[in-house]
Design an enzyme around this catalytic site. Sequence first.
Site, PDB file in Angstrom:
ATOM      1  N   SER A   1      43.000  48.832  32.515  1.00 11.26           N
ATOM      2  CA  SER A   1      43.279  47.813  33.538  1.00 11.26           C
ATOM      3  C   SER A   1      44.582  47.062  33.252  1.00 11.26           C
ATOM      4  CB  SER A   1      42.108  46.841  33.677  1.00 11.26           C
ATOM      5  OG  SER A   1      41.960  46.049  32.523  1.00 11.26           O
TER       6      SER A   1
ATOM      7  N   ARG B   1      45.117  61.366  10.606  1.00 18.21           N
ATOM      8  CA  ARG B   1      45.971  60.418  11.326  1.00 18.21           C
ATOM      9  C   ARG B   1      47.423  60.880  11.428  1.00 18.21           C
ATOM     10  NH1 ARG B   1      46.119  54.511   9.209  1.00 18.21           N
ATOM     11  NH2 ARG B   1      43.972  54.575   9.904  1.00 18.21           N
TER      12      ARG B   1
ATOM     13  N   MET C   1      43.057  52.080  21.286  1.00 16.98           N
ATOM     14  CA  MET C   1      42.099  51.772  20.219  1.00 16.98           C
ATOM     15  C   MET C   1      42.230  52.676  18.995  1.00 16.98           C
ATOM     16  SD  MET C   1      40.616  49.161  21.483  1.00 16.98           S
ATOM     17  CE  MET C   1      39.145  48.921  20.504  1.00 16.98           C
TER      18      MET C   1
ATOM     19  N   LEU D   1      47.638  53.147  14.245  1.00 16.07           N
ATOM     20  CA  LEU D   1      48.817  54.001  14.062  1.00 16.07           C
ATOM     21  C   LEU D   1      49.342  53.857  12.640  1.00 16.07           C
ATOM     22  CD1 LEU D   1      50.393  53.091  17.491  1.00 16.07           C
ATOM     23  CD2 LEU D   1      49.516  55.350  16.854  1.00 16.07           C
TER      24      LEU D   1
ATOM     25  N   ASN E   1      51.788  45.136  21.528  1.00 14.87           N
ATOM     26  CA  ASN E   1      50.349  45.347  21.722  1.00 14.87           C
ATOM     27  C   ASN E   1      49.771  44.091  22.362  1.00 14.87           C
ATOM     28  OD1 ASN E   1      47.726  46.547  21.328  1.00 14.87           O
ATOM     29  ND2 ASN E   1      47.422  45.158  19.596  1.00 14.87           N
TER      30      ASN E   1
ATOM     31  N   HIS F   1      46.241  41.956  22.262  1.00 14.31           N
ATOM     32  CA  HIS F   1      45.002  41.831  21.488  1.00 14.31           C
ATOM     33  C   HIS F   1      44.178  40.682  22.078  1.00 14.31           C
ATOM     34  CE1 HIS F   1      42.340  42.068  18.059  1.00 14.31           C
ATOM     35  NE2 HIS F   1      42.392  40.743  17.997  1.00 14.31           N
TER      36      HIS F   1
ATOM     37  N   GLU G   1      50.680  46.349   9.672  1.00 15.14           N
ATOM     38  CA  GLU G   1      49.394  45.679   9.466  1.00 15.14           C
ATOM     39  C   GLU G   1      48.712  45.448  10.813  1.00 15.14           C
ATOM     40  OE1 GLU G   1      47.652  41.861   6.971  1.00 15.14           O
ATOM     41  OE2 GLU G   1      49.805  42.155   7.148  1.00 15.14           O
TER      42      GLU G   1
ATOM     43  N   GLU H   1      45.095  38.293  30.691  1.00 16.39           N
ATOM     44  CA  GLU H   1      45.868  39.418  30.130  1.00 16.39           C
ATOM     45  C   GLU H   1      46.672  40.092  31.237  1.00 16.39           C
ATOM     46  OE1 GLU H   1      43.802  42.201  27.551  1.00 16.39           O
ATOM     47  OE2 GLU H   1      42.255  40.734  27.152  1.00 16.39           O
TER      48      GLU H   1
HETATM   49  C1  GRF Z   1      41.818  44.451  26.566  1.00 15.78           C
HETATM   50  O1  GRF Z   1      40.985  43.336  26.439  1.00 15.78           O
HETATM   51  C2  GRF Z   1      42.883  44.454  25.503  1.00 15.78           C
HETATM   52  O2  GRF Z   1      43.287  43.184  25.113  1.00 15.78           O
HETATM   53  C3  GRF Z   1      42.162  45.107  24.349  1.00 15.78           C
HETATM   54  O3  GRF Z   1      41.334  46.073  24.928  1.00 15.78           O
HETATM   55  C4  GRF Z   1      41.070  45.743  26.285  1.00 15.78           C
HETATM   56  C5  GRF Z   1      41.582  46.895  27.079  1.00 15.78           C
HETATM   57  O4  GRF Z   1      41.269  46.828  28.437  1.00 15.78           O
HETATM   58  N1  GRF Z   1      43.103  45.599  23.376  1.00 15.78           N
HETATM   59  P1  GRF Z   1      41.991  47.796  29.469  1.00 15.78           P
HETATM   60  O5  GRF Z   1      41.853  49.224  28.937  1.00 15.78           O
HETATM   61  O6  GRF Z   1      43.419  47.378  29.579  1.00 15.78           O
HETATM   62  O7  GRF Z   1      41.224  47.632  30.742  1.00 15.78           O
END
Ligand code: GRF
Length: 211
Positions: free
Chosen positions: A13, A65, A94, A97, A111, A113, A147, A178
Amino acid sequence: MKSLVILISGRGSNMQAIVETARREAWQVRLAGVVAHRGDSAGLAWAAAQGLPTALVDHRDHPERAAFDAHLAEAIRHLAGPDGPDLLALAGFMRVLGSDFVQAHAGRMVNIHPSLLPAFPGLHTHRRALQAGCRFAGATVHGVTAELDHGPIAAQACVPVLPDDDESALAARVLEREHRMYPRVIDWLLRERLVLRDGRYRQLDGESTAF
Ligand code: GRF
Protein backbone atom coordinates in the site's frame (compact mmCIF):
# COMPACT_ATOMS: atom_id res chain seq x y z
CA MET A 1 15.46 12.22 -15.20
CA LYS A 2 15.99 10.55 -11.82
CA SER A 3 14.95 6.93 -11.42
CA LEU A 4 13.14 5.19 -8.57
CA VAL A 5 12.89 1.49 -7.77
CA ILE A 6 10.57 0.30 -4.99
CA LEU A 7 11.05 -2.98 -3.08
CA ILE A 8 8.01 -4.61 -1.47
CA SER A 9 6.98 -7.85 0.17
CA GLY A 10 3.21 -8.23 0.12
CA ARG A 11 0.35 -5.74 0.19
CA GLY A 12 2.30 -2.79 -1.13
CA SER A 13 0.00 0.00 0.00
CA ASN A 14 2.92 2.39 0.54
CA MET A 15 4.22 1.60 -2.95
CA GLN A 16 0.74 2.27 -4.29
CA ALA A 17 0.62 5.63 -2.48
CA ILE A 18 3.99 6.57 -3.98
CA VAL A 19 2.98 5.59 -7.54
CA GLU A 20 -0.40 7.32 -7.31
CA THR A 21 1.13 10.50 -5.87
CA ALA A 22 3.84 10.52 -8.55
CA ARG A 23 1.22 10.28 -11.26
CA ARG A 24 -1.21 12.77 -9.72
CA GLU A 25 1.55 15.33 -9.19
CA ALA A 26 3.27 14.52 -12.51
CA TRP A 27 6.69 13.95 -10.93
CA GLN A 28 9.54 14.26 -13.42
CA VAL A 29 10.82 10.86 -12.37
CA ARG A 30 11.27 7.50 -14.05
CA LEU A 31 9.36 4.84 -12.08
CA ALA A 32 11.86 2.21 -13.11
CA GLY A 33 10.10 -0.67 -11.41
CA VAL A 34 8.80 -2.60 -8.43
CA VAL A 35 10.53 -5.71 -7.08
CA ALA A 36 9.02 -8.24 -4.66
CA HIS A 37 10.46 -11.33 -3.04
CA ARG A 38 7.15 -13.18 -2.82
CA GLY A 39 5.18 -14.47 -5.78
CA ASP A 40 1.88 -13.94 -3.95
CA SER A 41 2.54 -10.22 -3.42
CA ALA A 42 -0.70 -8.32 -4.08
CA GLY A 43 1.36 -5.18 -4.53
CA LEU A 44 3.39 -6.72 -7.33
CA ALA A 45 0.20 -7.73 -9.15
CA TRP A 46 -1.15 -4.20 -8.70
CA ALA A 47 2.06 -2.65 -10.09
CA ALA A 48 2.02 -4.98 -13.12
CA ALA A 49 -1.63 -4.10 -13.76
CA GLN A 50 -0.62 -0.43 -13.71
CA GLY A 51 1.86 -1.12 -16.49
CA LEU A 52 4.92 -0.66 -14.29
CA PRO A 53 7.98 -2.85 -14.88
CA THR A 54 8.08 -5.54 -12.19
CA ALA A 55 10.41 -8.29 -11.07
CA LEU A 56 10.12 -11.19 -8.67
CA VAL A 57 13.20 -12.39 -6.79
CA ASP A 58 11.80 -15.22 -4.72
CA HIS A 59 13.71 -15.58 -1.46
CA ARG A 60 12.88 -19.30 -1.39
CA ASP A 61 14.99 -19.78 -4.53
CA HIS A 62 17.98 -18.24 -2.75
CA PRO A 63 18.14 -19.48 0.84
CA GLU A 64 21.53 -17.86 1.44
CA ARG A 65 21.34 -14.14 1.98
CA ALA A 66 24.37 -13.32 -0.19
CA ALA A 67 22.85 -15.13 -3.19
CA PHE A 68 19.46 -13.50 -2.62
CA ASP A 69 21.07 -10.06 -2.34
CA ALA A 70 23.08 -10.64 -5.54
CA HIS A 71 19.98 -11.63 -7.50
CA LEU A 72 18.06 -8.71 -6.07
CA ALA A 73 20.82 -6.29 -7.08
CA GLU A 74 20.84 -7.81 -10.55
CA ALA A 75 17.05 -7.41 -10.92
CA ILE A 76 17.31 -3.78 -9.78
CA ARG A 77 20.08 -3.03 -12.31
CA HIS A 78 18.04 -4.72 -15.01
CA LEU A 79 15.15 -2.31 -14.28
CA ALA A 80 17.12 0.86 -13.61
CA GLY A 81 20.29 0.49 -15.68
CA PRO A 82 23.85 -0.54 -14.81
CA ASP A 83 24.43 2.23 -12.26
CA GLY A 84 21.27 1.32 -10.37
CA PRO A 85 18.46 3.72 -9.47
CA ASP A 86 18.95 7.20 -8.05
CA LEU A 87 16.70 6.14 -5.19
CA LEU A 88 15.80 2.71 -3.86
CA ALA A 89 12.76 2.81 -1.56
CA LEU A 90 11.99 -0.11 0.73
CA ALA A 91 8.23 -0.10 1.28
CA GLY A 92 7.18 -2.92 3.58
CA PHE A 93 10.15 -4.97 2.40
CA MET A 94 10.50 -7.66 5.04
CA ARG A 95 13.94 -9.09 4.22
CA VAL A 96 17.14 -8.11 5.95
CA LEU A 97 19.71 -6.93 3.42
CA GLY A 98 23.39 -7.76 3.85
CA SER A 99 26.10 -5.17 4.31
CA ASP A 100 27.46 -5.55 0.74
CA PHE A 101 24.06 -4.72 -0.72
CA VAL A 102 23.61 -1.82 1.70
CA GLN A 103 27.09 -0.52 0.91
CA ALA A 104 26.42 -0.67 -2.84
CA HIS A 105 23.32 1.52 -2.38
CA ALA A 106 24.64 3.71 0.43
CA GLY A 107 23.12 7.18 0.56
CA ARG A 108 20.37 6.34 -1.93
CA MET A 109 18.28 3.79 -0.07
CA VAL A 110 15.47 4.63 2.36
CA ASN A 111 13.03 2.57 4.40
CA ILE A 112 9.76 3.20 6.18
CA HIS A 113 9.43 1.65 9.61
CA PRO A 114 6.18 1.66 11.63
CA SER A 115 7.48 3.13 14.88
CA LEU A 116 9.00 6.33 16.15
CA LEU A 117 12.62 5.19 15.87
CA PRO A 118 14.85 4.70 17.74
CA ALA A 119 11.99 3.14 19.74
CA PHE A 120 10.92 -0.34 18.62
CA PRO A 121 13.18 -1.41 15.80
CA GLY A 122 12.27 -4.85 14.46
CA LEU A 123 8.87 -6.56 14.33
CA HIS A 124 5.48 -6.13 16.05
CA THR A 125 6.02 -2.44 16.66
CA HIS A 126 2.39 -1.54 17.39
CA ARG A 127 1.95 -4.46 19.79
CA ARG A 128 5.09 -3.41 21.64
CA ALA A 129 4.03 0.25 21.76
CA LEU A 130 0.67 -0.77 23.28
CA GLN A 131 2.33 -3.10 25.77
CA ALA A 132 4.70 -0.34 26.85
CA GLY A 133 1.80 2.07 27.40
CA CYS A 134 3.04 4.59 24.82
CA ARG A 135 0.76 7.61 24.39
CA PHE A 136 2.15 8.26 20.93
CA ALA A 137 3.13 5.97 18.10
CA GLY A 138 4.07 6.55 14.50
CA ALA A 139 6.34 5.80 11.61
CA THR A 140 9.81 6.82 10.49
CA VAL A 141 11.45 7.21 7.09
CA HIS A 142 15.17 6.67 7.47
CA GLY A 143 18.29 6.06 5.46
CA VAL A 144 19.25 2.40 5.35
CA THR A 145 22.49 1.37 7.00
CA ALA A 146 23.87 -2.08 7.79
CA GLU A 147 22.17 -2.03 11.21
CA LEU A 148 18.50 -3.00 10.96
CA ASP A 149 16.03 -0.09 11.39
CA HIS A 150 18.80 2.34 12.24
CA GLY A 151 20.27 4.98 10.01
CA PRO A 152 19.61 8.71 9.84
CA ILE A 153 16.00 9.84 10.24
CA ALA A 154 14.52 11.65 7.24
CA ALA A 155 10.96 12.20 8.53
CA GLN A 156 8.55 11.03 11.19
CA ALA A 157 4.80 10.82 11.58
CA CYS A 158 3.29 10.83 15.04
CA VAL A 159 -0.22 9.71 16.04
CA PRO A 160 -1.92 9.44 19.43
CA VAL A 161 -2.53 6.05 20.98
CA LEU A 162 -6.20 6.02 22.04
CA PRO A 163 -7.42 4.21 25.16
CA ASP A 164 -9.37 1.53 23.29
CA ASP A 165 -6.76 0.88 20.62
CA ASP A 166 -5.84 -2.63 19.66
CA GLU A 167 -2.96 -3.49 17.36
CA SER A 168 -4.99 -3.23 14.16
CA ALA A 169 -6.64 0.09 15.05
CA LEU A 170 -3.26 1.62 15.85
CA ALA A 171 -1.67 0.13 12.72
CA ALA A 172 -4.43 1.62 10.54
CA ARG A 173 -3.97 5.08 12.09
CA VAL A 174 -0.22 4.93 11.51
CA LEU A 175 -0.55 3.53 7.98
CA GLU A 176 -2.71 6.45 6.89
CA ARG A 177 0.12 8.78 7.90
CA GLU A 178 2.70 6.58 6.18
CA HIS A 179 0.80 7.00 2.93
CA ARG A 180 1.06 10.78 3.23
CA MET A 181 4.63 10.95 4.50
CA TYR A 182 6.50 8.46 2.32
CA PRO A 183 5.54 9.87 -1.12
CA ARG A 184 6.40 13.40 0.04
CA VAL A 185 9.78 12.35 1.41
CA ILE A 186 10.61 10.45 -1.78
CA ASP A 187 9.63 13.46 -3.87
CA TRP A 188 11.91 15.68 -1.78
CA LEU A 189 14.79 13.26 -2.03
CA LEU A 190 14.46 12.91 -5.80
CA ARG A 191 14.33 16.70 -6.21
CA GLU A 192 17.22 17.08 -3.76
CA ARG A 193 15.13 19.24 -1.45
CA LEU A 194 15.92 16.76 1.31
CA VAL A 195 19.60 15.88 1.36
CA LEU A 196 21.91 13.74 3.42
CA ARG A 197 24.78 15.85 4.73
CA ASP A 198 27.27 14.87 7.39
CA GLY A 199 25.11 11.88 8.26
CA ARG A 200 21.86 13.85 8.77
CA TYR A 201 18.93 14.63 6.47
CA ARG A 202 18.24 18.31 5.95
CA GLN A 203 15.15 19.86 4.33
CA LEU A 204 16.48 22.77 2.29
CA ASP A 205 13.14 24.60 1.93
CA GLY A 206 12.58 24.69 5.67
CA GLU A 207 9.46 22.53 5.37
CA SER A 208 8.70 20.37 8.34
CA THR A 209 9.61 16.71 8.07
CA ALA A 210 7.21 15.94 10.94
CA PHE A 211 3.94 14.52 9.60
C1 GRF B 1 4.02 -0.66 6.74
O1 GRF B 1 3.43 -0.43 7.99
C2 GRF B 1 5.49 -0.32 6.77
O2 GRF B 1 5.80 0.72 7.63
C3 GRF B 1 6.09 -1.59 7.31
O3 GRF B 1 5.32 -2.63 6.76
C4 GRF B 1 4.04 -2.14 6.40
C5 GRF B 1 3.92 -2.40 4.93
O4 GRF B 1 2.65 -2.13 4.41
N1 GRF B 1 7.50 -1.65 7.02
P1 GRF B 1 2.44 -2.05 2.84
O5 GRF B 1 3.04 -3.32 2.23
O6 GRF B 1 3.12 -0.82 2.34
O7 GRF B 1 0.96 -2.02 2.66
